[in-house]
Enzyme design. Structure first.
Site, PDB file in Angstrom:
ATOM      1  N   HIS A 156       0.835  -1.206   0.000  1.00 26.86           N
ATOM      2  CA  HIS A 156       0.000   0.000   0.000  1.00 26.86           C
ATOM      3  C   HIS A 156       0.868   1.253   0.000  1.00 26.86           C
ATOM      4  O   HIS A 156       0.599   2.216  -0.710  1.00 26.86           O
ATOM      5  CB  HIS A 156      -0.930   0.006   1.218  1.00 26.86           C
ATOM      6  CG  HIS A 156      -1.682  -1.275   1.379  1.00 26.86           C
ATOM      7  ND1 HIS A 156      -1.976  -1.849   2.576  1.00 26.86           N
ATOM      8  CD2 HIS A 156      -2.178  -2.129   0.445  1.00 26.86           C
ATOM      9  CE1 HIS A 156      -2.613  -2.982   2.396  1.00 26.86           C
ATOM     10  NE2 HIS A 156      -2.739  -3.179   1.108  1.00 26.86           N
TER      11      HIS A 156
ATOM     12  N   ASP B  58      -6.379   5.162   0.946  1.00 29.67           N
ATOM     13  CA  ASP B  58      -6.372   3.889   0.228  1.00 29.67           C
ATOM     14  C   ASP B  58      -7.550   3.043   0.695  1.00 29.67           C
ATOM     15  O   ASP B  58      -8.300   3.440   1.594  1.00 29.67           O
ATOM     16  CB  ASP B  58      -5.012   3.172   0.293  1.00 29.67           C
ATOM     17  CG  ASP B  58      -4.721   2.521   1.633  1.00 29.67           C
ATOM     18  OD1 ASP B  58      -5.667   2.164   2.354  1.00 29.67           O
ATOM     19  OD2 ASP B  58      -3.532   2.358   1.964  1.00 29.67           O
TER      20      ASP B  58
ATOM     21  N   GLN C 292      13.875  -5.413  -5.389  1.00 30.23           N
ATOM     22  CA  GLN C 292      13.107  -6.073  -6.458  1.00 30.23           C
ATOM     23  C   GLN C 292      13.048  -5.288  -7.774  1.00 30.23           C
ATOM     24  O   GLN C 292      13.241  -5.844  -8.850  1.00 30.23           O
ATOM     25  CB  GLN C 292      11.683  -6.351  -5.955  1.00 30.23           C
ATOM     26  CG  GLN C 292      10.820  -7.012  -6.997  1.00 30.23           C
ATOM     27  CD  GLN C 292       9.557  -7.573  -6.424  1.00 30.23           C
ATOM     28  OE1 GLN C 292       9.589  -8.365  -5.494  1.00 30.23           O
ATOM     29  NE2 GLN C 292       8.427  -7.189  -6.975  1.00 30.23           N
TER      30      GLN C 292
ATOM     31  N   HIS D  96       4.300 -14.052  -6.517  1.00 33.82           N
ATOM     32  CA  HIS D  96       3.026 -14.275  -5.821  1.00 33.82           C
ATOM     33  C   HIS D  96       1.892 -13.451  -6.454  1.00 33.82           C
ATOM     34  O   HIS D  96       0.754 -13.556  -6.021  1.00 33.82           O
ATOM     35  CB  HIS D  96       3.185 -13.924  -4.349  1.00 33.82           C
ATOM     36  CG  HIS D  96       3.273 -12.445  -4.082  1.00 33.82           C
ATOM     37  ND1 HIS D  96       4.075 -11.609  -4.823  1.00 33.82           N
ATOM     38  CD2 HIS D  96       2.638 -11.648  -3.186  1.00 33.82           C
ATOM     39  CE1 HIS D  96       3.926 -10.371  -4.374  1.00 33.82           C
ATOM     40  NE2 HIS D  96       3.076 -10.365  -3.395  1.00 33.82           N
TER      41      HIS D  96
HETATM   42  N1  UDP Z   1       9.422  -5.752  -2.462  1.00 32.19           N
HETATM   43  C1  UDP Z   1      10.780  -5.549  -2.490  1.00 32.19           C
HETATM   44  N2  UDP Z   1      11.591  -6.549  -2.050  1.00 32.19           N
HETATM   45  C2  UDP Z   1      11.130  -7.750  -1.607  1.00 32.19           C
HETATM   46  C3  UDP Z   1       9.728  -7.951  -1.586  1.00 32.19           C
HETATM   47  C4  UDP Z   1       8.890  -6.938  -2.043  1.00 32.19           C
HETATM   48  O1  UDP Z   1      11.257  -4.485  -2.896  1.00 32.19           O
HETATM   49  O2  UDP Z   1      11.918  -8.601  -1.250  1.00 32.19           O
HETATM   50  C5  UDP Z   1       8.538  -4.685  -2.960  1.00 32.19           C
HETATM   51  C6  UDP Z   1       8.048  -4.990  -4.361  1.00 32.19           C
HETATM   52  O3  UDP Z   1       8.952  -4.499  -5.317  1.00 32.19           O
HETATM   53  C7  UDP Z   1       6.698  -4.292  -4.383  1.00 32.19           C
HETATM   54  C8  UDP Z   1       6.225  -4.390  -2.955  1.00 32.19           C
HETATM   55  O4  UDP Z   1       7.371  -4.609  -2.152  1.00 32.19           O
HETATM   56  O5  UDP Z   1       6.853  -2.931  -4.746  1.00 32.19           O
HETATM   57  C9  UDP Z   1       5.265  -5.546  -2.723  1.00 32.19           C
HETATM   58  O6  UDP Z   1       4.015  -5.233  -3.218  1.00 32.19           O
HETATM   59  P1  UDP Z   1       3.075  -6.300  -3.921  1.00 32.19           P
HETATM   60  O7  UDP Z   1       1.798  -5.590  -4.225  1.00 32.19           O
HETATM   61  O8  UDP Z   1       3.750  -6.927  -5.052  1.00 32.19           O
HETATM   62  O9  UDP Z   1       2.851  -7.447  -2.877  1.00 32.19           O
HETATM   63  P2  UDP Z   1       2.530  -7.488  -1.310  1.00 32.19           P
HETATM   64  O10 UDP Z   1       3.835  -7.406  -0.645  1.00 32.19           O
HETATM   65  O11 UDP Z   1       1.628  -6.348  -0.998  1.00 32.19           O
HETATM   66  O12 UDP Z   1       1.913  -8.827  -1.159  1.00 32.19           O
END
Ligand code: UDP
Length: 484
Positions: free
Chosen positions: A19, A117, A354, A369
């Site tokens: 978020h 949000d 990432q 995921h």
């Molecule tokens: N992220 C990251 N490194 C990690 C895991 C996640 O930078 O090891 C970042 C990813 O790039 C994204 C966010 O965290 O911007 C995760 O958001 P997403 O909606 O994909 O999944 P959620 O974590 O909410 O399930």
């Protein structure tokens, strides 16, 4: 001549990277391209270095103010240990209202517009108290929004558990939803978090509009249904503004020396990136199968390795980005795995840069995921995906990506329900990295990347959509003034 006063937008983010990232990026976009001032209020999870880093990254260049609200005291709220993520987030947001009101009152001038949000819909009333327009930002896709805002109707019309149905759930004008794909609070209608979910869904259309992190060409038909008075337009009750893709920018030094050197040595599009978002974890058994699958595929990989699910998925979400004991994680891998894959694999414990990894030319696949931010990051970097949905709205996203958008393959079973075996994983990895399937996905991704790039620049659909939102907002401000 005196310069016209800038509109000051206040944005409120619920806790969690999924978020925080899109809310901050929306704030930046409003400032950089649309002449707003912006203050983002965040309710961070405690002590998450990853979140602290996101907040820190807004400081240079300083486009917006980020204000951390004090962690709400939820001790008086009776929440069992089994309370799910949605329940806990809903309660945290509710209990943060007094602090948010105080923080707004302490601002030098009253803001002009409030954007919350989807977990913050109980804060929309603060917009009314201040006499300013208010919007809900759903940092996800149009099919999710359709199911979400239609949930109060489904709640009235459908008897029994959604997941026990044999027929799909019909949403006017949209692709029907398979019972196993419903978003997480929906499988258990007796759980108190399902009621919170239906409440939020009912409150979302009560604002002056909904912002969505997609662009027009990505989901044209579903967006048309959301705007059509004969379909979902009736329920959406106002404009749906497409503002995406809003994703984190690549930080030049983000990869770090060791990873950058390793990636630079690999051939173009040869590395599969394996990561399950901020909170996803696998069972110990699944982790072993995944390790074997990667090894058997003989493809290069970067794997963000987390402790297997000793805790519930919900607990993992709240521990996201905190890091863990590296050596302990490695002990769950098959014996000899590290030695055998030393030249082709790179293990990162807990957390990875990432966006930087996905944007590196050596990366050619993403076993993901299917969180919406990860999905967008994959699409704009033209990286085909293996969809591995675990929780939240990820099952819906996986179906969207494989059956409608055409950028992913997926296992035959739902990984949240059954173990995906090593042979199937091997096949999936190879299909994306070396087989014809991968070429087809890449061709589609090239188109999508171009359309995403076009959408966010001047004249593009997302750029113009935010211009329209600003215009509508100014009109609404005048209407509210007149009415007083
Ligand atoms: N992220 C990251 N490194 C990690 C895991 C996640 O930078 O090891 C970042 C990813 O790039 C994204 C966010 O965290 O911007 C995760 O958001 P997403 O909606 O994909 O999944 P959620 O974590 O909410 O399930």
């Amino acid at each position: 001549m005196e310069k016209p006063k800038k509109l000051h937008a206040v944005l409120l983010s619920s806790p969690g990277m999924g978020h925080l990232v899109p809310v901050i990026e929306l704030g930046k976009r409003l400032v950089a391209d649309h002449g707003f001032e912006a203050t983002v209020f965040v309710l961070p999870l405690q002590a998450s270095p990853a979140e602290a880093e996101i907040i820190e990254s807004t400081m240079t260049p300083k486009l917006l103010n980020v204000v951390e609200l004090p962690p709400p005291d939820i001790s008086a709220v009776v929440l069992g240990p089994e309370a799910g993520v949605v329940m806990r987030l809903a309660v945290m947001m509710r209990e943060a209202r007094p602090a948010f009101r105080c923080a707004l009152a302490a601002m030098e001038a009253r803001p002009d517009v409030l954007i919350v949000d989807l977990f913050g819909t109980e804060h929309l009333c603060i917009g009314d108290e201040l006499g300013i327009p208010k919007y809900v930002y759903v940092p996800s896709n149009a099919w999710f929004l359709a199911l979400f805002i239609y949930s109060p109707t489904l709640d009235k019309e459908v008897k029994g558990e959604y997941v026990d149905r044999t027929e799909t759930l019909e949403i006017p004008g949209c692709k029907p939803v398979r019972p196993e794909d419903v978003v997480d609070p929906m499988p258990d209608r007796l759980d108190q978090q399902y009621r919170e979910y239906v409440r939020m869904a009912g409150e979302t259309p009560t604002g002056d509009g909904i912002l969505l992190n997609v662009w027009e060409d990505l989901q044209a038909e579903t967006l048309a249904a959301l705007r059509n008075e004969e379909f979902l337009g009736r329920v959406a009750n106002g404009p749906v503004y497409t503002v995406g893709p809003l994703i984190r920018p690549v930080r030049p030094a983000g990869l770090g020396k060791e990873l950058l050197e390793w990636l630079d040595k690999q051939p173009s599009e040869s590395v599969m990136f394996v990561s399950f978002g901020s909170g996803g974890t696998l069972s110990a058994e699944q982790l072993v199968e995944l390790a074997w699958g990667l090894e058997l595929s003989q493809q290069r990989f970067i794997w963000v390795l987390r402790q297997p699910t000793v805790k519930s998925l919900d607990e993992s979400f709240f521990d996201a980005g905190k890091g863990g004991a590296d050596d302990e994680v490695l002990s769950f891998l098959p014996s000899g795995f590290l030695a055998r894959t030393r030249d082709i694999g790179f293990i990162l414990p807990s957390w990875a840069p990432q966006v930087e990894i996905l944007s590196h030319p050596s990366v050619g696949g993403f076993l993901s995921h299917c969180g919406w931010n990860s999905t967008l990051e994959s699409i704009v970097n033209e990286v085909p995906m293996i969809a591995w949905p675990l929780y939240a709205e990820q099952r819906l996203n996986a179906t969207l990506l494989t059956e409608e958008i055409g950028v992913a393959v997926r296992p035959k079973v739902l990984p949240s329900k059954k173990i995906v075996g090593r042979e199937e994983i091997e096949k999936l990895v190879r299909s994306v990295m070396v087989e014809k399937e991968g070429h087809t996905l890449r061709a589609r991704l090239r188109e999508l990347k171009r359309s995403a790039q076009k959408a966010v620049v001047k004249g593009g659909s997302s750029y113009e959509s935010l211009c329209k939102m600003k215009e509508d907002c100014e009109m609404r401000i005048c209407q509210i003034k007149k009415a007083h």
